[in-house]
Design a protein around this motif. Structure first.
Motif, short mmCIF file in Angstrom:
data_model
loop_
_atom_site.label_atom_id
_atom_site.label_comp_id
_atom_site.label_asym_id
_atom_site.label_seq_id
_atom_site.Cartn_x
_atom_site.Cartn_y
_atom_site.Cartn_z
N VAL A 150 0.81 -1.21 0.00
CA VAL A 150 0.00 0.00 0.00
C VAL A 150 0.85 1.27 0.00
N TRP A 151 2.10 1.16 0.41
CA TRP A 151 2.96 2.35 0.52
C TRP A 151 3.84 2.57 -0.71
N ASN A 187 -1.42 9.05 -5.03
CA ASN A 187 -2.51 8.91 -4.08
C ASN A 187 -2.86 10.26 -3.48
N TRP A 227 -2.65 11.28 -0.56
CA TRP A 227 -1.71 11.75 0.46
C TRP A 227 -0.35 12.16 -0.10
N PHE A 234 3.91 8.17 2.59
CA PHE A 234 2.84 7.34 3.15
C PHE A 234 2.89 7.36 4.67
N ALA A 256 -0.21 9.72 5.24
CA ALA A 256 -1.35 8.80 5.28
C ALA A 256 -1.46 8.08 6.61
N TYR A 257 -0.34 7.53 7.08
CA TYR A 257 -0.39 6.71 8.30
C TYR A 257 -0.48 7.58 9.55
N TRP A 267 -7.59 6.12 8.83
CA TRP A 267 -6.96 5.50 7.67
C TRP A 267 -8.00 5.10 6.64
N PHE A 301 -6.66 4.14 3.34
CA PHE A 301 -5.84 3.73 2.21
C PHE A 301 -6.06 2.27 1.81
N THR A 302 -6.93 1.54 2.47
CA THR A 302 -7.33 0.20 2.01
C THR A 302 -8.83 0.06 2.19
#
Length: 643
Positions: free
Chosen positions: A119-120, A125, A127, A168, A172-173, A189, A191-192
């Motif tokens: 995902v990273w 994306n 982010w 990421f 994002a995290y 979160w 991102f999934t």
């Protein structure tokens, strides 16, 4: 992308504790993989020269007296009781900011298994910023037969390019805000697909789950915790060996070996004839920093470890050596496990020149947070490593941090319970219940106070706490060394042993405090900053206040001990510097000694009694091969044998 720090930096260490710190351009969280060969030699020299006497004295005193650091000093040197309390406060604050990092390791282990590709591993994306350079995206060159090359965002200056892995982690995290005062809630979160369905922030939940696990593993005492930690220690090493095995079997061995040769290069010329004396000092400091941040030598932990090791003569005299040898064997496993992945990644980055040299901070000078959450994730994505090995890597870090939290919690709880049961006799028979309740309240306090460090500005507070806790550690080291040496000399160990070990320990403590003082001076002139944000003077003042909090306990505890003792001024002064007389023990070392069911046969000899009718030497018939002089009371008037 932040440049590598130019001053010595302390870092996150793999075994057994985690300590973040900062460099010139701001704090960097480091899993210290970055020793030159000479720094590695200095690490092992310091291990056997600086750590052996300290571990020997503290673990032996803990095993002999069956007390933690607070109880030990309270009994033998009450004026230094506050030193033990200060160490417990220091350990509590360390747990407070280490726990969120352990949560990050655990969550990355889960994220690595959620999606493929990772995902990273990509830009584009929501982010990502315009500075993101997708080092994993390749295009086919003209002609169709040439090898695929990386795409480069030519519109971004080379020194501003950032990998998708680092963006990421920050954007994002962590959802990292622009300043420490900008607390906008907890990161959510998205991102999934699985995390989008959750709809709430998972970082506070993860922190609570972590401390509940620590509570369950430590609330039932040292025996249960000891077996759990033994199994977890084997699992930690086994996971790293699995990652190591896959890397050396599946990746280019030439790149791995080339990286290791550079890593373990013994540059004797630069070490013995440095152009600048700071080169020599910095090289020596690298090994010292890793050692002090991964082996809890001058903390409250060793005395408690000695207490739980046992009362046997072999246990208390060799337990410290087992700790030293185990550490010496394990400390290089994380470095070797990561070598093939970083070696192969660096080869590709160097060949393609996507990022400027050193931008990943994979140098012999220092590795920052980018190693754990940038370099290794980038290596997993670029080298197409199966997710299970990425999961094992992050899970091993989680287990390492979890073990530290368990040991630290066990140390704090044991010292508190020991003080309570000593002060209040009615609690002595309810020790297990007292341990359970104390652990529970500590867990609640750590969860509540740790929630701030799971917010969008939480990372700034983690850094603030780290700088505060480690800033004045040179004071703690020296005061603790003087205190334990005084207590050690008072005991009935061999005179030669007491003289030699005490001299060795005070020299080691002086050298250790000197290195910490050097680090303090080096960082004193640098403002605290991270991610382009410099801390304001208000938070700098708060940092100094936090640094001073543990040391307030030293005079406070001394006054408390003096107030509890009833007697004249002279008697109180004698008590503060000499403590209480040791209670009589039986041969096995337990106190108070059990009453005999019948007089021994030799007691009918009138020569065995004094004029008051008391036996002079109740153990005079013990054979010399069975006699242990270390178990004799400190007061020679209470000696139990003529041997």
């Amino acid at each position: 992308m932040e440049p590598a720090p130019a001053v010595p930096d302390r870092g996150v260490s793999c075994v057994p504790s985690i300590h973040p710190d900062c460099g010139r351009d701001g704090p960097h969280f480091v899993i210290r993989f970055t020793l030159t060969g000479m720094a590695l030699i200095s690490l092992y020299v310091y291990l056997f020269v600086l750590c052996m006497p300290a571990m020997l004295i503290q673990m032996k005193l803990g095993g002999y007296n069956q007390k933690g650091i607070v109880g030990l000093l309270s009994q033998h040197l009450p004026i230094s009781k506050g030193v033990g309390v200060a160490l417990l406060v220091d350990l509590f604050l360390t747990c407070l900011y280490v726990a969120p990092l352990v949560c990050h390791f655990g969550m990355y282990a889960i994220l690595s298994m959620m999606e493929q590709p990772y995902v990273w591993s990509s830009c584009g994306n929501e982010w990502n910023t315009e500075n993101c350079v997708d080092i994993h995206q390749k295009v086919q060159a003209a002609g169709g037969n040439s090898e695929k090359t990386y795409t480069i965002n030519n519109g971004v200056a080379q020194n501003l390019r950032v990998t998708p892995e680092l963006e990421f982690y920050h954007n994002a995290y962590l959802g990292l805000s622009d300043s420490i005062g900008n607390v906008t809630g907890f990161p959510v979160w998205n991102f999934t697909t699985q995390l989008q369905n959750v709809g709430i922030s998972l970082l506070p939940v993860t922190l609570a789950v972590l401390w509940i696990l620590v509570f369950l593993f430590t609330a039932f005492g040292a025996r249960v915790s000891g077996w759990i930690l033994f199994v977890l220690g084997l699992a930690f090493v086994g996971m790293l060996l699995a990652v190591l095995g896959y890397g050396y079997n599946s990746l280019d061995s030439d790149d791995s070996n080339s990286f290791l040769l550079t890593f373990y290069n013994l540059n004797f010329r630069g070490f013995l004839q440095p152009v600048d004396t700071r080169v020599l000092i910095n090289t020596a400091s690298e090994g010292f920093d890793l050692l002090m941040n991964s082996l809890p030598v001058w903390t409250a932990i060793p005395v408690t470890m000695g207490k739980f090791t046992g009362q046997g003569k072999i246990s208390r005299n060799l337990g410290w050596l087992l700790v030293i040898v185990t550490y010496a064997l394990i400390i290089q496993v994380p470095q070797l496990a990561m070598a093939p992945y970083i070696g192969n990644l660096l080869t590709k980055v160097k060949d393609t020149k996507v990022l400027r040299e050193g931008s990943l901070n994979v140098t012999t000078r220092g590795m920052s947070i980018q190693l754990v959450f940038n370099v290794m994730p980038a290596a997993f994505a670029e080298l197409e490593i199966p997710p299970v090995y990425a999961m094992l890597f992050f899970l091993s870090l989680f287990i390492c941090g979890f073990m530290f939290l368990c040991v630290a919690m066990l140390t704090i709880v044991d010292n508190i319970v020991d003080s309570l049961t000593t002060r209040f006799v009615r609690l002595h028979d309810r020790k297990h219940c007292c341990t359970f309740v104390t652990t529970f309240f500590l867990m609640v306090a750590l969860i509540c106070m740790g929630l701030l460090m799971t917010t969008t500005a939480g990372f700034y507070y983690v850094i603030l706490l780290d700088q505060s806790v480690t800033r004045l550690r040179f004071i703690t080291v020296f005061i603790l060394a003087v205190s334990v040496i005084i207590v050690y000399v008072k005991h009935t160990f061999s005179i030669v042993e007491r003289i030699l070990i005490s001299i060795w320990c005070i020299l080691a403590a002086t050298a250790t405090a000197g290195f910490w003082l050097y680090s303090f001076i080096m960082y004193l002139g640098f403002p605290l900053s991270y991610n382009g944000h410099e801390y304001t003077k208000v938070f700098d003042l708060i940092s100094w206040i936090i640094s001073a909090v543990p040391y307030i306990a030293i005079p406070a505890a001394a006054m408390h001990s003096c107030g509890l003792f009833e007697g004249t001024c002279k008697e109180r002064m004698q008590y503060m510097f000499c403590g209480v007389q040791d209670e009589p023990r039986d041969y096995q070392g337990y106190y108070p000694a059990p009453e005999p069911s019948a007089p021994p046969a030799y007691s009918y000899n009138t020569n065995s009694y004094n004029r008051n009718g008391a036996m002079l030497y109740p153990m005079a018939d013990v054979h010399k091969d069975m006699y242990d002089p270390e178990l004799e009371p400190l007061d020679t008037r209470l000696r139990s044998s003529q041997i």
